[in-house]
Scaffold this motif. Structure first.
Motif, PDB file in Angstrom:
ATOM      1  N   ASN A   5     -47.173 -56.664 -32.378  1.00 49.71           N
ATOM      2  CA  ASN A   5     -46.793 -58.071 -32.474  1.00 49.71           C
ATOM      3  C   ASN A   5     -45.618 -58.250 -33.426  1.00 49.71           C
ATOM      4  OD1 ASN A   5     -48.746 -58.986 -30.674  1.00 49.71           O
ATOM      5  ND2 ASN A   5     -50.289 -59.261 -32.277  1.00 49.71           N
ATOM      6  N   LYS A   6     -45.575 -57.426 -34.476  1.00 48.59           N
ATOM      7  CA  LYS A   6     -44.451 -57.478 -35.417  1.00 48.59           C
ATOM      8  C   LYS A   6     -43.127 -57.230 -34.701  1.00 48.59           C
ATOM      9  CE  LYS A   6     -44.851 -55.491 -39.522  1.00 48.59           C
ATOM     10  NZ  LYS A   6     -44.486 -56.439 -40.601  1.00 48.59           N
ATOM     11  N   LEU A   7     -43.124 -56.252 -33.807  1.00 44.59           N
ATOM     12  CA  LEU A   7     -41.919 -55.940 -33.041  1.00 44.59           C
ATOM     13  C   LEU A   7     -41.596 -57.065 -32.059  1.00 44.59           C
ATOM     14  CD1 LEU A   7     -39.646 -54.082 -32.138  1.00 44.59           C
ATOM     15  CD2 LEU A   7     -41.295 -52.792 -30.781  1.00 44.59           C
ATOM     16  N   LEU A   8     -42.583 -57.506 -31.286  1.00 50.60           N
ATOM     17  CA  LEU A   8     -42.362 -58.571 -30.299  1.00 50.60           C
ATOM     18  C   LEU A   8     -41.896 -59.859 -30.969  1.00 50.60           C
ATOM     19  CD1 LEU A   8     -45.505 -57.903 -28.098  1.00 50.60           C
ATOM     20  CD2 LEU A   8     -43.130 -57.662 -27.332  1.00 50.60           C
ATOM     21  N   ASP A   9     -42.574 -60.251 -32.038  1.00 55.13           N
ATOM     22  CA  ASP A   9     -42.207 -61.485 -32.743  1.00 55.13           C
ATOM     23  C   ASP A   9     -40.822 -61.370 -33.367  1.00 55.13           C
ATOM     24  OD1 ASP A   9     -44.659 -62.522 -32.042  1.00 55.13           O
ATOM     25  OD2 ASP A   9     -45.575 -62.204 -34.024  1.00 55.13           O
ATOM     26  N   GLY A  10     -40.512 -60.178 -33.892  1.00 54.53           N
ATOM     27  CA  GLY A  10     -39.199 -59.965 -34.498  1.00 54.53           C
ATOM     28  C   GLY A  10     -38.073 -60.082 -33.492  1.00 54.53           C
ATOM     29  N   LEU A  11     -38.258 -59.528 -32.300  1.00 53.51           N
ATOM     30  CA  LEU A  11     -37.232 -59.623 -31.257  1.00 53.51           C
ATOM     31  C   LEU A  11     -36.999 -61.074 -30.862  1.00 53.51           C
ATOM     32  CD1 LEU A  11     -38.200 -56.594 -28.960  1.00 53.51           C
ATOM     33  CD2 LEU A  11     -36.416 -56.691 -30.712  1.00 53.51           C
ATOM     34  N   LYS A  12     -38.074 -61.845 -30.791  1.00 48.06           N
ATOM     35  CA  LYS A  12     -37.942 -63.278 -30.476  1.00 48.06           C
ATOM     36  C   LYS A  12     -37.167 -63.991 -31.572  1.00 48.06           C
ATOM     37  CE  LYS A  12     -42.310 -63.522 -27.891  1.00 48.06           C
ATOM     38  NZ  LYS A  12     -43.716 -64.018 -27.930  1.00 48.06           N
ATOM     39  N   GLU A  13     -37.499 -63.698 -32.831  1.00 49.99           N
ATOM     40  CA  GLU A  13     -36.836 -64.365 -33.950  1.00 49.99           C
ATOM     41  C   GLU A  13     -35.355 -64.036 -34.016  1.00 49.99           C
ATOM     42  OE1 GLU A  13     -37.250 -64.711 -38.814  1.00 49.99           O
ATOM     43  OE2 GLU A  13     -38.971 -64.001 -37.648  1.00 49.99           O
ATOM     44  N   ASP A  51     -44.937 -49.670 -38.812  1.00 46.23           N
ATOM     45  CA  ASP A  51     -44.516 -51.032 -39.137  1.00 46.23           C
ATOM     46  C   ASP A  51     -43.272 -51.052 -40.018  1.00 46.23           C
ATOM     47  OD1 ASP A  51     -46.481 -52.227 -37.629  1.00 46.23           O
ATOM     48  OD2 ASP A  51     -47.821 -52.641 -39.310  1.00 46.23           O
ATOM     49  N   GLU A  52     -43.172 -50.090 -40.926  1.00 47.67           N
ATOM     50  CA  GLU A  52     -41.973 -50.030 -41.772  1.00 47.67           C
ATOM     51  C   GLU A  52     -40.738 -49.692 -40.937  1.00 47.67           C
ATOM     52  OE1 GLU A  52     -42.215 -47.653 -45.270  1.00 47.67           O
ATOM     53  OE2 GLU A  52     -44.119 -48.532 -45.909  1.00 47.67           O
ATOM     54  N   ILE A  53     -40.885 -48.819 -39.971  1.00 44.70           N
ATOM     55  CA  ILE A  53     -39.758 -48.490 -39.094  1.00 44.70           C
ATOM     56  C   ILE A  53     -39.359 -49.720 -38.282  1.00 44.70           C
ATOM     57  CG2 ILE A  53     -39.001 -47.092 -37.126  1.00 44.70           C
ATOM     58  CD1 ILE A  53     -40.782 -44.837 -38.224  1.00 44.70           C
ATOM     59  N   VAL A  54     -40.349 -50.470 -37.789  1.00 45.75           N
ATOM     60  CA  VAL A  54     -40.052 -51.702 -37.037  1.00 45.75           C
ATOM     61  C   VAL A  54     -39.158 -52.615 -37.862  1.00 45.75           C
ATOM     62  CG1 VAL A  54     -41.025 -53.851 -36.145  1.00 45.75           C
ATOM     63  CG2 VAL A  54     -42.082 -51.676 -35.538  1.00 45.75           C
ATOM     64  N   THR A  55     -39.595 -52.907 -39.097  1.00 47.21           N
ATOM     65  CA  THR A  55     -38.876 -53.878 -39.928  1.00 47.21           C
ATOM     66  C   THR A  55     -37.588 -53.310 -40.506  1.00 47.21           C
ATOM     67  OG1 THR A  55     -40.943 -54.975 -40.545  1.00 47.21           O
ATOM     68  CG2 THR A  55     -39.033 -55.382 -41.946  1.00 47.21           C
ATOM     69  N   LEU A 204     -27.038 -61.775 -42.503  1.00 48.55           N
ATOM     70  CA  LEU A 204     -27.963 -61.449 -41.425  1.00 48.55           C
ATOM     71  C   LEU A 204     -29.390 -61.753 -41.862  1.00 48.55           C
ATOM     72  CD1 LEU A 204     -26.568 -57.929 -40.372  1.00 48.55           C
ATOM     73  CD2 LEU A 204     -26.097 -60.139 -39.266  1.00 48.55           C
ATOM     74  N   ILE A 205     -30.190 -62.212 -40.906  1.00 45.61           N
ATOM     75  CA  ILE A 205     -31.610 -62.435 -41.155  1.00 45.61           C
ATOM     76  C   ILE A 205     -32.390 -61.341 -40.437  1.00 45.61           C
ATOM     77  CG2 ILE A 205     -33.568 -64.001 -40.862  1.00 45.61           C
ATOM     78  CD1 ILE A 205     -31.481 -64.973 -42.866  1.00 45.61           C
ATOM     79  N   VAL A 206     -33.142 -60.566 -41.210  1.00 41.83           N
ATOM     80  CA  VAL A 206     -33.980 -59.501 -40.650  1.00 41.83           C
ATOM     81  C   VAL A 206     -35.438 -59.968 -40.723  1.00 41.83           C
ATOM     82  CG1 VAL A 206     -34.656 -57.080 -40.806  1.00 41.83           C
ATOM     83  CG2 VAL A 206     -32.346 -57.772 -41.497  1.00 41.83           C
ATOM     84  N   PRO A 207     -36.078 -60.208 -39.585  1.00 39.59           N
ATOM     85  CA  PRO A 207     -37.473 -60.676 -39.615  1.00 39.59           C
ATOM     86  C   PRO A 207     -38.365 -59.746 -40.438  1.00 39.59           C
ATOM     87  CG  PRO A 207     -36.587 -60.860 -37.393  1.00 39.59           C
ATOM     88  CD  PRO A 207     -35.561 -60.125 -38.206  1.00 39.59           C
ATOM     89  N   GLY A 208     -39.075 -60.339 -41.398  1.00 41.76           N
ATOM     90  CA  GLY A 208     -39.962 -59.558 -42.248  1.00 41.76           C
ATOM     91  C   GLY A 208     -39.295 -58.953 -43.463  1.00 41.76           C
ATOM     92  N   LEU A 209     -37.957 -59.042 -43.525  1.00 48.31           N
ATOM     93  CA  LEU A 209     -37.226 -58.406 -44.620  1.00 48.31           C
ATOM     94  C   LEU A 209     -36.395 -59.403 -45.419  1.00 48.31           C
ATOM     95  CD1 LEU A 209     -36.902 -55.508 -45.704  1.00 48.31           C
ATOM     96  CD2 LEU A 209     -34.852 -55.301 -44.302  1.00 48.31           C
TER      97      LEU A 209
END
Length: 227
Positions: A5-13, A51-55, A204-209
């Protein structure tokens, strides 16, 4: 393993079009699996946590997606635009961006044999027909090879490296550098202002970061230099 979900939500954001998200998430999930599998042997990234690689790596790489598409739209002959990821290492940001931008050709420039093999394997596994791998040091890339050269976690923009990167970029093309803190960027760019009198820094805005309301949480910027 399925996309989190972290990846999916991040791509949307980030703003990836809805119709692309499922396929891109699937590709990135497979890519993360390859990174985790080979990381200890090839030293690709600084963590093997999914999860760390995702973000820290996938979403961070894709955070400039919209800006790079807009940059490409400024260049004539758009059908033949050539992007490059210089010093690609484990394929960041090149592989996520190539997967998100299938309409453009991407060359991953990497000097190490084993990492080139990793990149070629990933491109094949992910079905990225718009990706090629160039085994060369940046200094040995033929002049004016690319319209847009991007790089992340690469060497600082000192005089020698800036001259090298500008030489491999076509006239009217762009360098797009992923950089962090604004204060550090100013110091770095002041050192090469005789070569680069003007540049643009895009937050830049990085979701979660990073956080839109808290710039101190972590700065992330894309530095654009027009040749």
């Amino acid at each position: 393993m399925s996309a989190s979900n972290k990846l999916l939500d991040g791509l949307k954001e980030i703003g990836i079009p809805e119709e692309q998200i499922a396929d891109l998430a699937d590709k990135m999930d497979k890519y993360i699996g390859e990174i985790i599998l080979f990381n200890s042997a090839y030293n690709l990234v600084n963590t093997s946590d999914y999860d760390e690689i995702v973000t820290n790596h996938i979403l961070d790489s894709l955070s400039a997606w919209k800006e790079l598409v807009a940059l490409a739209n400024q260049i004539e002959q758009q059908q033949s635009i050539k992007f490059a990821d210089i010093g690609s290492g484990g394929g960041l940001p090149g592989i996520p961006l190539a997967a998100a931008m299938p309409e453009f050709n991407w060359t991953l420039v990497e000097r190490m044999d084993k990492r080139c093999a990793f990149l070629e394997n990933c491109a094949a596994i992910l079905g990225l027909k718009n990706v090629s791998v160039m085994k060369k040091e940046a200094e040995k890339v033929p002049p004016q090879s690319f319209d847009i050269a991007t790089f992340r976690a690469f060497r600082p923009l000192d005089e020698k490296m800036t001259k090298t990167l500008l030489s491999l970029t076509k006239d009217g093309g762009f360098l797009a550098a992923y950089k962090a803190k604004e204060d550090s960027i100013r110091v770095e760019m002041n050192g090469i202002k005789h070569l680069v009198p003007q540049y643009k820094a895009i937050p830049l805005i990085v979701p979660g970061l990073t956080d839109k309301s808290d710039r101190e949480k972590r700065d992330r910027n894309l530095i654009l230099i027009k040749k």
